[in-house]
Every structure is written in C-alpha cells, then in structure tokens.
Write a protein that holds these residues in place. Structure first.
Motif, PDB file in Angstrom:
ATOM      1  N   ILE A 105       0.885  -1.230   0.131  1.00 23.00           N
ATOM      2  CA  ILE A 105      -0.078  -0.030  -0.236  1.00 23.00           C
ATOM      3  C   ILE A 105       0.771   1.211   0.098  1.00 23.00           C
ATOM      4  CG2 ILE A 105      -1.802   1.325   1.218  1.00 23.00           C
ATOM      5  CD1 ILE A 105      -2.851  -1.271   2.156  1.00 23.00           C
ATOM      6  N   GLY A 106       1.952   1.265   0.808  1.00 18.44           N
ATOM      7  CA  GLY A 106       2.905   2.392   0.865  1.00 18.44           C
ATOM      8  C   GLY A 106       3.474   2.724  -0.541  1.00 18.44           C
ATOM      9  N   ILE A 107       3.777   1.385  -1.190  1.00 26.18           N
ATOM     10  CA  ILE A 107       4.637   1.525  -2.388  1.00 26.18           C
ATOM     11  C   ILE A 107       3.694   2.256  -3.563  1.00 26.18           C
ATOM     12  CG2 ILE A 107       5.408   0.187  -4.236  1.00 26.18           C
ATOM     13  CD1 ILE A 107       6.900  -1.352  -2.256  1.00 26.18           C
ATOM     14  N   ALA A 108       2.299   1.695  -3.412  1.00 28.62           N
ATOM     15  CA  ALA A 108       1.362   2.078  -4.259  1.00 28.62           C
ATOM     16  C   ALA A 108       0.887   3.834  -4.224  1.00 28.62           C
ATOM     17  CB  ALA A 108      -0.239   1.462  -4.234  1.00 28.62           C
ATOM     18  N   LEU A 109       1.153   4.305  -2.716  1.00 21.83           N
ATOM     19  CA  LEU A 109       0.963   5.469  -2.841  1.00 21.83           C
ATOM     20  C   LEU A 109       2.219   6.400  -3.323  1.00 21.83           C
ATOM     21  CD1 LEU A 109      -0.420   5.533   0.813  1.00 21.83           C
ATOM     22  CD2 LEU A 109      -1.790   6.170  -1.232  1.00 21.83           C
ATOM     23  N   ALA A 110       3.149   6.008  -3.192  1.00 20.35           N
ATOM     24  CA  ALA A 110       4.355   6.523  -3.326  1.00 20.35           C
ATOM     25  C   ALA A 110       4.528   6.399  -5.085  1.00 20.35           C
ATOM     26  CB  ALA A 110       5.762   5.499  -3.108  1.00 20.35           C
ATOM     27  N   LEU A 111       4.088   5.424  -5.727  1.00 18.10           N
ATOM     28  CA  LEU A 111       4.167   5.689  -7.137  1.00 18.10           C
ATOM     29  C   LEU A 111       3.105   6.703  -7.624  1.00 18.10           C
ATOM     30  CD1 LEU A 111       4.827   4.299  -9.873  1.00 18.10           C
ATOM     31  CD2 LEU A 111       3.085   2.639  -9.714  1.00 18.10           C
ATOM     32  N   VAL A 112       1.977   6.897  -6.957  1.00 23.00           N
ATOM     33  CA  VAL A 112       1.017   7.941  -7.518  1.00 23.00           C
ATOM     34  C   VAL A 112       1.681   9.420  -7.208  1.00 23.00           C
ATOM     35  CG1 VAL A 112      -1.160   8.991  -6.878  1.00 23.00           C
ATOM     36  CG2 VAL A 112      -1.084   6.646  -6.804  1.00 23.00           C
ATOM     37  N   PHE A 113       2.427   9.508  -6.155  1.00 20.92           N
ATOM     38  CA  PHE A 113       2.950  10.665  -6.014  1.00 20.92           C
ATOM     39  C   PHE A 113       4.200  11.002  -6.747  1.00 20.92           C
ATOM     40  CE2 PHE A 113       1.265  10.466  -1.327  1.00 20.92           C
ATOM     41  CZ  PHE A 113       0.294  11.347  -1.891  1.00 20.92           C
ATOM     42  N   ARG A 114       4.850   9.978  -7.505  1.00 19.43           N
ATOM     43  CA  ARG A 114       6.000  10.102  -8.043  1.00 19.43           C
ATOM     44  C   ARG A 114       5.541  10.525  -9.413  1.00 19.43           C
ATOM     45  NH1 ARG A 114      11.311   6.367  -6.567  1.00 19.43           N
ATOM     46  NH2 ARG A 114      11.234   6.538  -4.414  1.00 19.43           N
ATOM     47  N   GLY A 115       4.497   9.890  -9.867  1.00 20.48           N
ATOM     48  CA  GLY A 115       3.790  10.090 -11.166  1.00 20.48           C
ATOM     49  C   GLY A 115       3.420  11.610 -11.187  1.00 20.48           C
ATOM     50  N   ILE A 116       3.010  12.324 -10.251  1.00 16.25           N
ATOM     51  CA  ILE A 116       2.848  13.578 -10.080  1.00 16.25           C
ATOM     52  C   ILE A 116       4.169  14.435 -10.328  1.00 16.25           C
ATOM     53  CG2 ILE A 116       1.877  15.712  -8.750  1.00 16.25           C
ATOM     54  CD1 ILE A 116       0.074  13.495  -7.516  1.00 16.25           C
ATOM     55  N   PHE A 117       5.144  14.013  -9.438  1.00 20.19           N
ATOM     56  CA  PHE A 117       6.459  14.483  -9.531  1.00 20.19           C
ATOM     57  C   PHE A 117       7.012  14.675 -11.100  1.00 20.19           C
ATOM     58  CE2 PHE A 117       8.224  14.726  -5.045  1.00 20.19           C
ATOM     59  CZ  PHE A 117       6.919  15.483  -4.742  1.00 20.19           C
ATOM     60  N   ILE A 118       7.013  13.316 -11.483  1.00 16.99           N
ATOM     61  CA  ILE A 118       7.631  13.305 -12.943  1.00 16.99           C
ATOM     62  C   ILE A 118       6.871  14.291 -13.695  1.00 16.99           C
ATOM     63  CG2 ILE A 118       7.569  11.530 -14.667  1.00 16.99           C
ATOM     64  CD1 ILE A 118       7.803   9.214 -12.719  1.00 16.99           C
ATOM     65  N   ALA A 119       5.344  14.322 -13.865  1.00 14.06           N
ATOM     66  CA  ALA A 119       4.920  15.199 -14.742  1.00 14.06           C
ATOM     67  C   ALA A 119       5.253  16.718 -14.473  1.00 14.06           C
ATOM     68  CB  ALA A 119       3.221  14.952 -14.572  1.00 14.06           C
ATOM     69  N   ALA A 120       5.352  16.965 -13.267  1.00 11.38           N
ATOM     70  CA  ALA A 120       5.950  18.452 -13.018  1.00 11.38           C
ATOM     71  C   ALA A 120       7.272  18.661 -13.498  1.00 11.38           C
ATOM     72  CB  ALA A 120       5.583  18.550 -11.541  1.00 11.38           C
ATOM     73  N   GLY A 121       8.186  17.399 -13.206  1.00 15.78           N
ATOM     74  CA  GLY A 121       9.387  17.872 -13.488  1.00 15.78           C
ATOM     75  C   GLY A 121       9.573  17.947 -15.151  1.00 15.78           C
ATOM     76  N   ALA A 202       3.102   6.764   6.782  1.00 18.79           N
ATOM     77  CA  ALA A 202       4.528   7.054   7.214  1.00 18.79           C
ATOM     78  C   ALA A 202       5.564   6.670   5.738  1.00 18.79           C
ATOM     79  CB  ALA A 202       5.099   6.290   8.408  1.00 18.79           C
ATOM     80  N   LEU A 203       5.160   5.349   5.430  1.00 14.87           N
ATOM     81  CA  LEU A 203       5.919   4.850   4.274  1.00 14.87           C
ATOM     82  C   LEU A 203       5.899   5.543   3.112  1.00 14.87           C
ATOM     83  CD1 LEU A 203       5.361   0.912   4.814  1.00 14.87           C
ATOM     84  CD2 LEU A 203       7.619   2.263   4.974  1.00 14.87           C
ATOM     85  N   LEU A 234       8.366   0.135 -12.161  1.00  7.01           N
ATOM     86  CA  LEU A 234       8.812  -1.328 -12.222  1.00  7.01           C
ATOM     87  C   LEU A 234      10.052  -1.655 -11.179  1.00  7.01           C
ATOM     88  CD1 LEU A 234       9.151  -1.977 -16.053  1.00  7.01           C
ATOM     89  CD2 LEU A 234       7.503  -2.936 -14.418  1.00  7.01           C
ATOM     90  N   ALA A 235      10.756  -0.473 -10.644  1.00  4.89           N
ATOM     91  CA  ALA A 235      11.447  -0.382  -9.461  1.00  4.89           C
ATOM     92  C   ALA A 235      10.863  -0.534  -8.423  1.00  4.89           C
ATOM     93  CB  ALA A 235      12.680   0.635  -9.482  1.00  4.89           C
ATOM     94  N   LEU A 236       9.751   0.178  -8.238  1.00  9.91           N
ATOM     95  CA  LEU A 236       8.777   0.007  -6.932  1.00  9.91           C
ATOM     96  C   LEU A 236       7.928  -1.274  -6.754  1.00  9.91           C
ATOM     97  CD1 LEU A 236       7.452   3.616  -6.732  1.00  9.91           C
ATOM     98  CD2 LEU A 236       9.244   2.534  -5.354  1.00  9.91           C
ATOM     99  N   LEU A 237       7.389  -1.711  -8.067  1.00  8.73           N
ATOM    100  CA  LEU A 237       6.780  -2.820  -8.126  1.00  8.73           C
ATOM    101  C   LEU A 237       7.231  -4.088  -7.275  1.00  8.73           C
ATOM    102  CD1 LEU A 237       4.068  -3.835  -9.059  1.00  8.73           C
ATOM    103  CD2 LEU A 237       5.064  -4.615 -10.951  1.00  8.73           C
ATOM    104  N   GLY A 238       8.491  -4.335  -7.520  1.00 15.12           N
ATOM    105  CA  GLY A 238       9.146  -5.429  -7.002  1.00 15.12           C
ATOM    106  C   GLY A 238       9.814  -5.127  -5.655  1.00 15.12           C
TER     107      GLY A 238
END
Length: 346
Positions: A105-121, A202-203, A234-238
């Motif tokens: 669950i923590g990794i899934a949340l992180a991926l969503v936030f990273r997607g936002i960061f990637i689009a902004a970057g 937290a995660l 893919l790095a987060l998935l595993g």
C-alpha cells in the motif's frame, strides 16, 4: 514521444500488476518465506529486464539503455531506502503477517505521488532549460551528503514523524494496537484509526521525500517521461518482495551509500554538462551553448552505474563478513517498540 494509447496500455498493465500483487499474492496475510520472496523478486526483475530489452524491438537500442540505466539506479536507491522502511516498521511494531500489505500500500501511494512529480519535472525541464543546472547541482549536493553520512559507523537510519503522519494522528483517535488489516474501526461508538494507517502514511510520505533525489537522478539519464515513469514503477513494483529477500543483508551493505553517492554525483555532473550544450544563461559563455563540452554517452553511463554499484555491494558483503562490521539494525535496540510509533524512552 509515446502515443496516448501506449501510455494507456502501460498504466493499465501496471495497475493490473499491482492489483494482482495486492489481492492474490498478499490477499492472505502471512509471513513470506525466503523462497517465495526470491521467486517473486526474480519474476518482477525478469519482467523489467524483458521490458527494457523490448525497446530494441519497438523503439531504439539507446532508449533501451536509458531504461536499464534508470531502472538500475532507481532499484539501487530503493534498496538503500529499504533500511528506512525497516526502521519505520520496527518503530510502529508492525506484525510480521501485515508487513507485506503495509509495504504494498505504501509503495502504491508512492507511485501515485511520483507520477505527479515526474509530470511536473518533465514540464519544468521542457519549459525552463536552466532547471537542468538546478537538478544537477542538487544531485551533486545530495551525493556529498550521502557520502558523508554513509559507512558502518555513521549509517544509522533514523525516523522522525513527518507532517503528514502528524496530521493523520491528530485527525482521529488512535486505537491501542492493531486490528488485523483494518485501518479505521468503530469502537465504543467512536470511529478510530489503527497504527496500520499511520505506518502506511509514514511509508508513502517518506518515499515521496526519497523521490526528491531519485526523480532528478533518472532525468539526468533520460529526458523521456515514459522511460522515467516506467523505470520508477517497475523498480517500486518489486520492492515489497525485495525487502524480504535482502532483509537479513541490509545491515551488511556498509558501502552501498558510498556507491550511491558516486552514482548520483556522476549523474549530476553529466546533467550539468548536457545543460551546457543548450545553455542560454547570459552569465555562462555570454548565453551561448557550449557544444564542445564532452558528455558521457548513455552506454557509458550504464556501465559506470552497474560497475560502481556492483563493486560497492560486493565490497560490502566481503568486508562485513571478514570484519563483522554492519550498519545499525533497529531491531537490535533495547526495549519493546511502540505500535503508536512514539518513542518515549530517554
């Protein structure tokens, strides 16, 4: 630039893989065996490598090299971050049977936030070329910080509750312990949160902070948002499976931080050199590009990343086995961890 159809298919497949992982693999809370964790880790790494190799067929070899370089970098940064995840789960006294679910669950949340960061970057880099200089300088600064803090004597990871976790804690009363897989329960007529929700927040929020160095790092290797996103995903998935594989080895990776520092420093310098090729800042060469400045190729970058990280990991395991040196393991701390995440010990 990949078409909307390619993006749609990719996101659908990744969501399907996360759903399969959550509902099938960790649907029944249990403590995964070492064999099970290794099998799933090999499976996800193999999928990532096959996907990277597929660029040779439907795109170009250089794109494939960019993906592999980005994937290896993100995976290595994720391994370093696993130690902080271990600290968090130890601090919150997460039951072993719930660790898989919490991580996913923590990794899934992180991926969503990273997607936002990637689009902004990506938008910032496409609009303002000088952002490359900022990203490069930030990576070099991060490399210096990691290099100074690394090593067996100074490598103790600490967790300090961030604003997101404190906000959730204040929103509702907290139960006195875990309630199975439930994050919110109703007890004595009052809706309450459980420590499981706190550790997931937290995660997820901690991994967002990790993205501050990992996202600029991969943008230093490729400017393709599709490759940046898929390498991160893919790095987060595993990562969940990898946690249970390297759990016992984490404290022995005493030189991994130094290896990561060298890699981030290398990528930071590469990013600045590439930025000079398209320079338009008036105080640098009169606002004219410096196209004669040499820039490491993608293949050279891939070789440096694999070589440095491979040497750092091998040296860590060899030296730690011979000398007994290891990073601080939070499970060695004296006293019982508090499910609430608070540490009131003197």
């Amino acid at each position: 630039m990949e078409s909307p159809l390619v993006w749609t298919i990719t996101i659908a497949v990744l969501v399907g893989m996360f759903a399969f992982d959550f509902f099938v693999v960790v649907g029944r809370p249990h403590v995964p065996s070492f064999k099970e964790s290794v099998s799933w880790s090999v499976f996800y790494i193999a999928i990532s490598l096959v996907f990277g190799a597929s660029f040779w067929w439907w795109s170009t070899p250089d794109k494939g090299a960019e993906f592999l370089a980005g994937y290896v970098t993100e995976k290595s940064l994720s391994v370093d971050n696993l130690f902080v995840f271990l600290v968090i789960m130890t601090r919150f006294a997460v039951p072993p049977k719930l660790r898989e679910r919490v991580l996913l669950i923590g990794i899934a949340l992180a991926l969503v936030f990273r997607g936002i960061f990637i689009a902004a970057g990506a938008a910032a880099l496409n609009t303002f070329h000088w952002v490359f200089f900022l990203f490069g300088a930030f990576l070099i600064y991060t490399a210096i910080v990691i290099g100074r803090e690394g090593g067996p004597e100074e490598g103790e990871a600490e967790y300090k509750e961030n604003a997101f976790t404190r906000l959730v804690r204040r929103a509702m009363p907290l139960t006195d312990g875990y309630r199975g897989v439930h994050m919110v329960v109703r007890e004595h007529g009052t809706r309450m949160i459980t420590p499981l929700l706190l550790v997931v927040v937290a995660l997820g929020s901690t991994d967002v902070m990790f993205a501050l160095d990992s996202i600029p790092a991969i943008f230093g290797l490729t400017k393709d948002p599709y490759i940046v996103f898929t390498a991160n995903a893919l790095a987060l998935l595993g990562l969940r499976q990898l946690f249970f594989v390297v759990d016992g080895l984490l404290s022995r990776l005493i030189y991994l931080s130094y290896g990561l520092a060298l890699v981030l420093g290398f990528i930071g310098v590469k990013m600045i050199l590439e930025a000079l090729h398209g320079n338009n800042l008036p105080f640098i060469n009169g606002g004219m590009p410096l196209e004669q400045v040499p820039v490491p190729s993608t293949w050279a970058s891939l070789g440096v990343i694999i070589g440095v990280l491979g040497i750092a990991a091998a040296a860590s395991l060899i030296v730690s086995k011979r000398t007994g040196e290891h990073l601080h393991d939070p499970r060695e701390d004296v006293g019982e961890p508090d499910p609430s995440g608070r540490d009131d010990r003197a």
